[in-house]
Design an enzyme around this catalytic site. Structure first.
Site, PDB file in Angstrom:
ATOM      1  N   ASN A 407      21.278 -25.128  -8.169  1.00 40.52           N
ATOM      2  CA  ASN A 407      19.833 -25.194  -8.911  1.00 40.52           C
ATOM      3  C   ASN A 407      20.544 -24.991 -10.520  1.00 40.52           C
ATOM      4  O   ASN A 407      19.681 -25.922 -11.648  1.00 40.52           O
ATOM      5  CB  ASN A 407      18.592 -24.510  -8.824  1.00 40.52           C
ATOM      6  CG  ASN A 407      17.306 -24.722  -9.473  1.00 40.52           C
ATOM      7  OD1 ASN A 407      17.269 -24.976 -10.112  1.00 40.52           O
ATOM      8  ND2 ASN A 407      16.374 -24.803  -8.217  1.00 40.52           N
ATOM      9  N   ASP A 408      19.586 -23.827 -11.364  1.00 35.14           N
ATOM     10  CA  ASP A 408      20.067 -23.429 -12.567  1.00 35.14           C
ATOM     11  C   ASP A 408      20.832 -24.169 -13.243  1.00 35.14           C
ATOM     12  O   ASP A 408      21.075 -24.133 -14.477  1.00 35.14           O
ATOM     13  CB  ASP A 408      19.956 -22.282 -12.701  1.00 35.14           C
ATOM     14  CG  ASP A 408      18.455 -21.127 -11.922  1.00 35.14           C
ATOM     15  OD1 ASP A 408      17.718 -21.638 -11.888  1.00 35.14           O
ATOM     16  OD2 ASP A 408      18.948 -20.257 -11.099  1.00 35.14           O
ATOM     17  N   VAL A 409      22.126 -23.766 -12.834  1.00 34.39           N
ATOM     18  CA  VAL A 409      23.606 -24.306 -13.048  1.00 34.39           C
ATOM     19  C   VAL A 409      23.112 -26.608 -13.580  1.00 34.39           C
ATOM     20  O   VAL A 409      24.552 -26.783 -14.332  1.00 34.39           O
ATOM     21  CB  VAL A 409      24.887 -24.088 -12.374  1.00 34.39           C
ATOM     22  CG1 VAL A 409      24.652 -22.900 -12.019  1.00 34.39           C
ATOM     23  CG2 VAL A 409      24.710 -24.455 -10.948  1.00 34.39           C
TER      24      VAL A 409
END
Length: 480
Positions: A407-409
Site C-alpha cells: 500500500n504505502d510503498v
C-alpha cells in the site's frame, strides 16, 4: 584455559560475527552468514563458560548456574523460533531487543551491588561505598540508560507491531500530546543529572532514579511513532541494544561483549540510516524518537470513491498477453502465506514467454528484508528480485504491474506536497501501462492514507485473500 587462549578464541568468534554480517547483506549468502553467526556465538558462549569456571570461587556451582540459564533460555528460544509465523517475526525481533536491554540493566545492577564479584574494585578512594573505578561508573551509567530505553521502547514497538492490545500506547496511530518534546528534553536532562550524581558518588538513589527515568523515556520516544514507520523503529532499537551490550562489556572488561555489541550497534545504525533515506526521514530525529506524525496529520475517515474491480481470470488474461510483468509484494502476501502460490504464478507466466521481475521496497512488510525472506523461502530466483533503486526506471516500459498486499510503498501521494508521506521514495508502479492490485479490502496502509493508485483508470482491483487469488490466477492461466 589460559587467558591467551581465551583472547584467541574471542578473536576467532569476532571474525565469525563479521563474516555473519557480511553474509547477511545479500539473500544469496544469508544462510552462510547465519552459519557463521551461530558458530561465533557458540564459540563465545563456550569460551565464556570456561573462563567463568576458571575464575569463579564457586567453580562447578557457578558453571551450573550458567549452564542452567543457557538450557532454560535456549529452550524457550528454540520453542519460540519453531512456533513463530513469518508474519510475526517483527514482534519476535522487538521482543528479543527488549530482553537484551533488560539484561544490560540487570547486569549493571549486579555490578553496582557487588563489583568485587566481577573482579572490579577500587582501593583508597575515601568513599564509604567505594568499589567501582570512575571509568566503570560512566560505562554503567551509559549501559543502564541505553538498556532501559531499549527495553521499554521495544515493549511499545512489540505492542504496536502485534496490534492485539487495546491500550492506546500499543495502537498503530501515533500518540502525541502538547509539550511532548519539552517533557522528553526535561526528562533527558534529569536522567543525565542523575547519571553525573551516580558517577560522582556511586550512590543507589541516583542510579535508581536514572534507570526509572530511562524506562519512561523509552515509552515516550516510541509512542509518537506511527505504524508506517515501525520498520525503522525495529532497526533503531536493534542498534540501541547493541550499544547497551557494548557499554556493559566495557564495565565487565569482556572484549567479546564489546565487539559483538559494537557490531550490532553500528550495523543497526547504518541500516536505520539507509531506511530513513528510503522514507525521507531525518536520521537524528529517528534517534531522538521525534519523527512520528504530529497531531492532526493522521488521516481521517476515508472518502468513499468508486474503483474498477475485476476477477482473477481477468487479471490472468491481462498478464498472459503482456511481455513484461513486475510483481510488488507487500505485507498482505506474508499474511496469506502466498509466496509459493506466487512462485507458481510466475512459473506459468514464464512458460507463456512473459518476463517476470519482483520489485522490493526497503521498508516493504513490517521489518527490513521481510519480503526478501518470503521470496527466498519459496526459492524464487535471486536474479529476478530487484531493489527499488534498480527497478524504478523500468516501470514506464512495463506492461503490467501486480501489487500484492502493498500500500504505502506504491502510494503516489508521496509525490504530492503536503502529504504526510511527501518525499518518501516509492516503487513507481503508477507509471506502468496497467496495474493490478490485490487487497482484501480498501483499507488504508499503516500511514492511514488513501492510495490514489487504486482509483486510477489504469488500475484494476482484485479483492480477496492473496493466496486464493493467486491460485485462481494459476488455474486461469492453465486454461488459456
Amino acid at each position: 584455559m589460559s587467558l591467551n587462549l581465551v583472547t584467541l578464541l574471542y578473536l576467532f568468534a569476532s571474525v565469525c560475527f563479521i563474516q555473519a554480517l557480511k553474509g547477511l547483506s545479500h539473500p544469496t549468502t544469508a544462510r552462510r552468514g547465519n552459519a557463521f553467526g551461530m558458530i561465533g556465538m557458540a564459540l563465545a558462549v563456550v569460551t565464556t563458560a570456561a573462563l567463568i569456571l576458571k575464575i569463579s570461587d564457586m567453580k562447578a556451582v557457578g558453571l551450573t548456574y550458567v549452564l542452567g540459564g543457557l538450557v532454560v533460555g535456549g529452550g524457550i528460544g528454540a520453542v519460540m523460533a519453531k512456533r513463530v509465523e513469518m508474519t510475526k517475526m517483527p514482534e519476535l525481533v522487538a521482543f528479543m531487543h527488549s530482553m537484551i536491554g533488560l539484561a544490560a540493566v540487570c547486569i549493571a545492577v549486579a555490578v553496582v551491588a557487588e563489583p568485587a564479584a566481577f573482579g572490579i574494585h577500587e582501593e583508597g578512594t575515601g568513599l564509604a561505598n567505594a568499589g567501582l573505578p570512575f571509568g566503570n561508573r560512566i560505562e554503567l551509567f551509559i549501559g543502564t540508560f541505553v538498556g532501559a530505553i531499549t527495553f521499554s521502547g521495544s515493549v511499545i514497538a512489540f505492542g504496536k507491531l502485534s496490534g492485539k492490545y487495546k491500550l492506546r500506547v500499543f495502537q498503530g496511530a501515533p500518540v502525541t500530546f502538547s509539550g511532548q518534546h519539552p517533557l522528553n528534553a526535561i526528562l533527558g536532562l534529569a536522567m543525565l543529572g542523575c547519571g553525573i550524581w551516580f558517577t560522582a558518588t556511586q550512590e543507589w538513589t541516583p542510579f535508581i532514579i536514572m534507570a526509572a527515568i530511562a524506562f519512561v523515556l523509552g515509552v515516550l520516544i516510541i509512542i509518537p511513532i506511527g505504524g508506517a514507520d515501525m520498520p525503522v523503529v525495529v532497526s533503531m532499537l536493534n542498534s540501541y541494544s547493541g550499544w547497551a551490550a557494548a557499554g556493559i562489556g566495557f564495565s565487565l572488561n569482556n572484549p567479546m561483549l564489546i565487539i559483538a555489541g559494537s557490531l550490532v550497534g553500528s550495523s543497526g545504525a547504518i541500516l536505520s540510516y539507509i531506511m530513513c533515506k528510503a522514507m525521507n526521514r531525518s536520521f537524528f530525529n529517528v534517534i531522538l524518537g521525534g519523527f512520528g506524525q504530529d497531531a492532526g496529520t493522521v488521516a481521517g475517515k476515508q472518502e468513499q470513491r468508486p474503483v474498477k474491480s475485476g476477477s482473477s481470470d481477468d487479471a490472468a488474461f491481462m498478464m498472459s498477453n503482456a511481455e513484461t510483468v513486475i510483481i510488488v509484494p507487500g505485507y498482505g502476501l506474508a499474511v496469506s502465506r502466498a509466496q509459493h502460490a506466487l512462485k507458481e504464478l510466475a512459473h506459468k507466466l514464464g512458460e507463456k514467454g512473459v518476463q517476470v521481475k519482483y520489485a522490493i521496497h526497503p521498508v516493504a512488510g513490517r521489518m527490513p528484508g521481510h519480503m526478501n525472506v518470503l521470496l527466498a523461502e519459496a526459492e524464487i530466483p535471486y536474479d529476478q528480485v530487484f531493489e527499488m533503486e534498480d527497478i524504478n526506471a523500468e516501470f514506464r516500459q512495463t506492461d503490467v504491474v501486480l501489487v500484492l498486499g502493498a500500500n504505502d510503498v506504491v502510494n503516489p501521494a508521496a509525490k504530492t506536497p503536503g502529504s504526510p508521506i511527501f518525499g518518501m521514495p516509492i516503487l513507481e508502479a503508477h507509471q506502468a501501462r496497467t496495474v493490478i492490485v490485490n487487497k482484501r479490502s480498501m483499507a488504508s496502509g499503516y500511514a492511514g492514507l488513501d492510495n490514489e493508485l487504486f482509483y486510477m483508470d489504469k488500475t484494476m482491483m482484485v479483492f480477496g485473500d492473496a493466496k486464493k487469488v493467486l491460485e485462481d490466477m494459476v488455474k486461469a492461466l492453465e486454461s488459456l
